[in-house]
Design a protein around this motif. Sequence first.
Motif, short mmCIF file in Angstrom:
data_model
loop_
_atom_site.label_atom_id
_atom_site.label_comp_id
_atom_site.label_asym_id
_atom_site.label_seq_id
_atom_site.Cartn_x
_atom_site.Cartn_y
_atom_site.Cartn_z
N MET A 2 0.84 -1.20 0.00
CA MET A 2 0.00 0.00 0.00
C MET A 2 0.88 1.25 0.00
O MET A 2 1.89 1.30 0.70
CB MET A 2 -0.84 -0.03 1.27
N LYS A 3 0.50 2.22 -0.83
CA LYS A 3 1.27 3.46 -0.88
C LYS A 3 0.55 4.55 -0.10
O LYS A 3 -0.65 4.48 0.09
CB LYS A 3 1.42 3.91 -2.34
N LEU A 4 1.31 5.53 0.34
CA LEU A 4 0.70 6.69 0.98
C LEU A 4 -0.27 7.33 0.00
O LEU A 4 0.08 7.56 -1.15
CB LEU A 4 1.82 7.68 1.35
N GLY A 5 -1.50 7.57 0.45
CA GLY A 5 -2.52 8.11 -0.44
C GLY A 5 -2.11 9.48 -0.99
O GLY A 5 -1.40 10.22 -0.33
N GLN A 6 -2.57 9.75 -2.22
CA GLN A 6 -2.24 11.03 -2.85
C GLN A 6 -2.84 12.18 -2.03
O GLN A 6 -2.14 13.04 -1.54
CB GLN A 6 -2.79 11.03 -4.28
N ALA A 7 -4.13 12.10 -1.87
CA ALA A 7 -4.80 13.16 -1.10
C ALA A 7 -5.10 12.62 0.29
O ALA A 7 -5.27 11.42 0.48
CB ALA A 7 -6.10 13.55 -1.80
N GLY A 8 -5.16 13.52 1.25
CA GLY A 8 -5.55 13.11 2.60
C GLY A 8 -7.03 12.74 2.63
O GLY A 8 -7.77 13.02 1.69
N ARG A 9 -7.46 12.07 3.68
CA ARG A 9 -8.87 11.70 3.80
C ARG A 9 -9.48 12.40 4.99
O ARG A 9 -8.79 12.79 5.92
CB ARG A 9 -8.98 10.18 3.98
N SER A 10 -10.78 12.51 4.98
CA SER A 10 -11.43 13.26 6.06
C SER A 10 -11.36 12.46 7.36
O SER A 10 -11.30 11.23 7.36
CB SER A 10 -12.89 13.53 5.71
N LYS A 11 -11.39 13.19 8.45
CA LYS A 11 -11.33 12.56 9.76
C LYS A 11 -12.54 11.64 9.95
O LYS A 11 -12.41 10.52 10.46
CB LYS A 11 -11.31 13.66 10.83
#
Length: 477
Positions: free
Chosen positions: A1-10
């Motif tokens: 798994m790679k670090l996601g491009q965009a962050g995700r909501s809390k």
Amino acid sequence: MKLGQAGRSKEELFLEMEKVKEHDIKWKEGKAFSLVFNGGQELSDVIKDAYCMFFSENGLNPSAFPSLKKFENEVVGMTASLLSGGENAAGSMTSGGTESILMAIKTAREWAKVNKPHIKEPELVMPISAHPAFNKGGHYFGVKVIAVPTRDDYRADVTAMKEAITDNTILLVGSAPSYPQGVIDPIEELSLLALDNKILMHVDACVGGIVLPFYRKLGIELPKFDFELEGVTSMSVDLHKYGYAAKGASVVLYKTKELRRHQFFVTTDWPGGMYGSPSVLGTRPGGAIAAAWAIMNYLGEEGYLKLIGQIRETTMEFKRRIALTPEIELAGNPDMSVLCLISNTVDIFQVGDCMAARGWHLDMQQAPNSLHLTVSAAHKDTIDEFFKDLAEAAIEVKGIGNKISGIKTTMAKGLLKTMPKNMVSKMIKKEGQNVGVSDKRPEKMAPMYGMMAAITDNSDRETLVKDALDNLFSPRL
Ligand SMILES: *Cc1c(COP(=O)(O)O)cnc(C)c1O
């Protein structure tokens, strides 16, 4: 798994975390007998608030945080006072029982360098029931571990330990009580043996250090096990177990400050400055220190007395009901609230799997094959359900089950004798792979544990466990 491009909501993340949590053991419902010590909502609110209040603070440099320095020194003092620590007693807070034990071994090694300079290959002598943290410590610090079989009642065999002492022995170990069967070793006799041989003696009270002093206050007679014995020179006490502190909190105690100096690590020529560190960790979470201080002061002697009184009563009820459960027996005569279930008639590991299918979590142990129970305050509410399920599980296994893992075990025993070594390790690998492949907990542990018990070659057993670790910790690349 790679670090996601965009962050995700809390919100999204917390939803996901709630969801993956569904497969975890149900400790809140009183269905877990290891790993989590549940003191109920009120206590957990106290440690959570204290932990969060000191969430960012770092115990690495107590002069920067006089708050943490105060908490740690008071926690060590309160713990020492429960265990007859005299005026010269000293200690450190650590991240857990393992670190406390590592420190006691490192201290013994350094002490021996000064006091027994002829020793080049130091050894420690312990009952085989002592916690694997001693093996780990021996492995890390180059101290050879001599593990001596226990007596039939699972307590340390003092005569056999005496015979195991050599010119290279620096440390004796006893537990109060031991983890596997919950019995207190003959600490007084061991401490005399240590004095006779002019060596150190560690009492591992990781699970018992808080409970036993309160058992005494409740009027229960116990053998001597702490610093009141002259020969006891160090002890380990986990606050994150029956102290009901947050995880990451244990204390290692020494009879004297002089002895503790051997624990410290100092380097003076680093360009980053003089560096002195009491224990293994560098950065130390302030939250764990603060939460331990908060819970000890919140409960006080009266609070612990009440809580531990409840644990004692619940344990007595467990013992009474175990005696009434067909096929299942208690191993030995446990001194505290740590119990070990065995059976002479059914495969106890399969009973464990049947209990797991009903939502219970009991650890599996070997020599003898058994299930482990650490009784906590919250278990008093689930006792009826537990024994209903345990009786059913025993009947179920008696009816059909023995055959399945029975066959596997017999097969393993027979095959291992005749099969070429590489085939053995392939077979073992396959069993190991069944552990840790999915996001859910494995449904059946009995086949693996049954096979493990049948395998006598230690290197094969090691391979199996390392395979399981490889599978459990497979990075998702
Ligand atoms: C739990 C325990 C340990 C190890 O403590 P951790 O906090 O798991 O590192 C050592 N000895 C005994 C008797 C224990 O119960």
